[in-house]
Design a protein around this motif. Sequence first.
Motif, PDB file in Angstrom:
ATOM      1  N   THR A 343      24.775  12.489  20.828  1.00  0.00           N
ATOM      2  CA  THR A 343      25.856  13.016  19.996  1.00  0.00           C
ATOM      3  C   THR A 343      25.858  12.350  18.625  1.00  0.00           C
ATOM      4  OG1 THR A 343      27.219  13.504  21.927  1.00  0.00           O
ATOM      5  CG2 THR A 343      28.367  13.250  19.825  1.00  0.00           C
ATOM      6  N   ALA A 344      25.654  11.034  18.598  1.00  0.00           N
ATOM      7  CA  ALA A 344      25.662  10.300  17.332  1.00  0.00           C
ATOM      8  C   ALA A 344      24.495  10.722  16.445  1.00  0.00           C
ATOM      9  CB  ALA A 344      25.615   8.800  17.606  1.00  0.00           C
ATOM     10  N   LEU A 345      23.318  10.870  17.036  1.00  0.00           N
ATOM     11  CA  LEU A 345      22.151  11.287  16.254  1.00  0.00           C
ATOM     12  C   LEU A 345      22.327  12.707  15.732  1.00  0.00           C
ATOM     13  CD1 LEU A 345      19.408   9.826  18.609  1.00  0.00           C
ATOM     14  CD2 LEU A 345      19.825   9.084  16.247  1.00  0.00           C
ATOM     15  N   ALA A 346      22.854  13.599  16.573  1.00  0.00           N
ATOM     16  CA  ALA A 346      23.092  14.976  16.130  1.00  0.00           C
ATOM     17  C   ALA A 346      24.091  15.010  14.986  1.00  0.00           C
ATOM     18  CB  ALA A 346      23.597  15.824  17.296  1.00  0.00           C
ATOM     19  N   GLY A 347      25.055  14.081  15.023  1.00  0.00           N
ATOM     20  CA  GLY A 347      26.027  14.007  13.937  1.00  0.00           C
ATOM     21  C   GLY A 347      25.413  13.632  12.609  1.00  0.00           C
ATOM     22  N   HIS A 348      24.244  13.018  12.653  1.00  0.00           N
ATOM     23  CA  HIS A 348      23.499  12.706  11.426  1.00  0.00           C
ATOM     24  C   HIS A 348      22.492  13.788  11.080  1.00  0.00           C
ATOM     25  CE1 HIS A 348      24.845   8.618  10.390  1.00  0.00           C
ATOM     26  NE2 HIS A 348      24.997   8.417  11.685  1.00  0.00           N
TER      27      HIS A 348
END
Length: 366
Positions: A343-348
Amino acid sequence: MTHPLLDLPPLDAARFAAIEDRVARLLDTRQDVVITQGEALLPLEGAIRAAAGPGTVALNVITGPYGQTFGDWLRDCGATVHDLAVPFHTAVTAAQIRQAFAEHPEIDFVSLVHAEAATGNTNPVAEIGEAVREQGALFYLDAVASVGAEPVLPDAWGVDLCVIGAQKAMGGPAGVSAISVSERAWARMAANPHAPRRSYLSLLDWKERWIDGGRRALLHAPAQLEMLALEACLERIEAAGLPAVMDRHRSAALAVRAGTSALGGGLEPYVYEERDAAPVATTLRVPSGLVASELVARALASDPSAPLTAGGGALAKEMIRVNHYGPEASPETVHRCLAALGTALAGHGLTVDPEAARRAADGAWR
């Protein structure tokens, strides 16, 4: 007002000694074992200050931040210290230890961290112990993070001072710790005029007033709740079987590495070689252009209970640590951490495949 954890009967010397005996069985040691009434930094520092002094020549192995701390303590004791530092993404080798002995044949004390949870590496203590025995040096080992996650065998490895804590892979309390002490180590302490006496740091006080007295009278009131918690976690390990507990930790580490590779988004294992990776925690290197602490903050926003932290100090920019130890050494924890990181990587704006990560993690679990 009352509470089940209050108004307990005092913990007597016999029960204290029985818990020490269980720790000795966990370590498969016939050495003296002392349960120290504080977090593991207490026996870690106490052992160095008891065994080292102005005449000591120490080889201090640095594979993470705790190795750096041990070197500082040794120098503060007046010891001559030769640091052997290796990159934090790898492990030290027995060949490097032997080379240090060849360069400094006067070395008589070796300090080593078994597993550095902060950096995610683990060192081959059995092989290193053989090299230390050849040198005849006193061997001091920090096994706080490794015990319960991988074998810790002071007698078989020739470790003279082995410190453990219960708060990581053992799944126990942080407020008590333990140390196994060889006869050689006791003799070194007794001959050291600078060893602490009548001090909370003193191991010799425990030797003379507790062990030599037949373990019949405690030095001071023990940390009762922490001791009971330690007893409970030892019972839990005994019931499950130590091999099964270690297998869980190794499986968690393998699952995180496999899941991270399948997840995508640019995360990579911080410790390059699987053989050098500690079972207690897995460290990850973030993609170029991202800051680890910021990525962790975003991951925790999606799952606040995920056992994820950024590296300490300068490593906060590049390293993420997945703390899969104790009860968290489970497939569920691995899945949650991979999902939160995805989720965090997708947010970037990075492309990730959480389902592939989940399948890979499940396939790696043994």
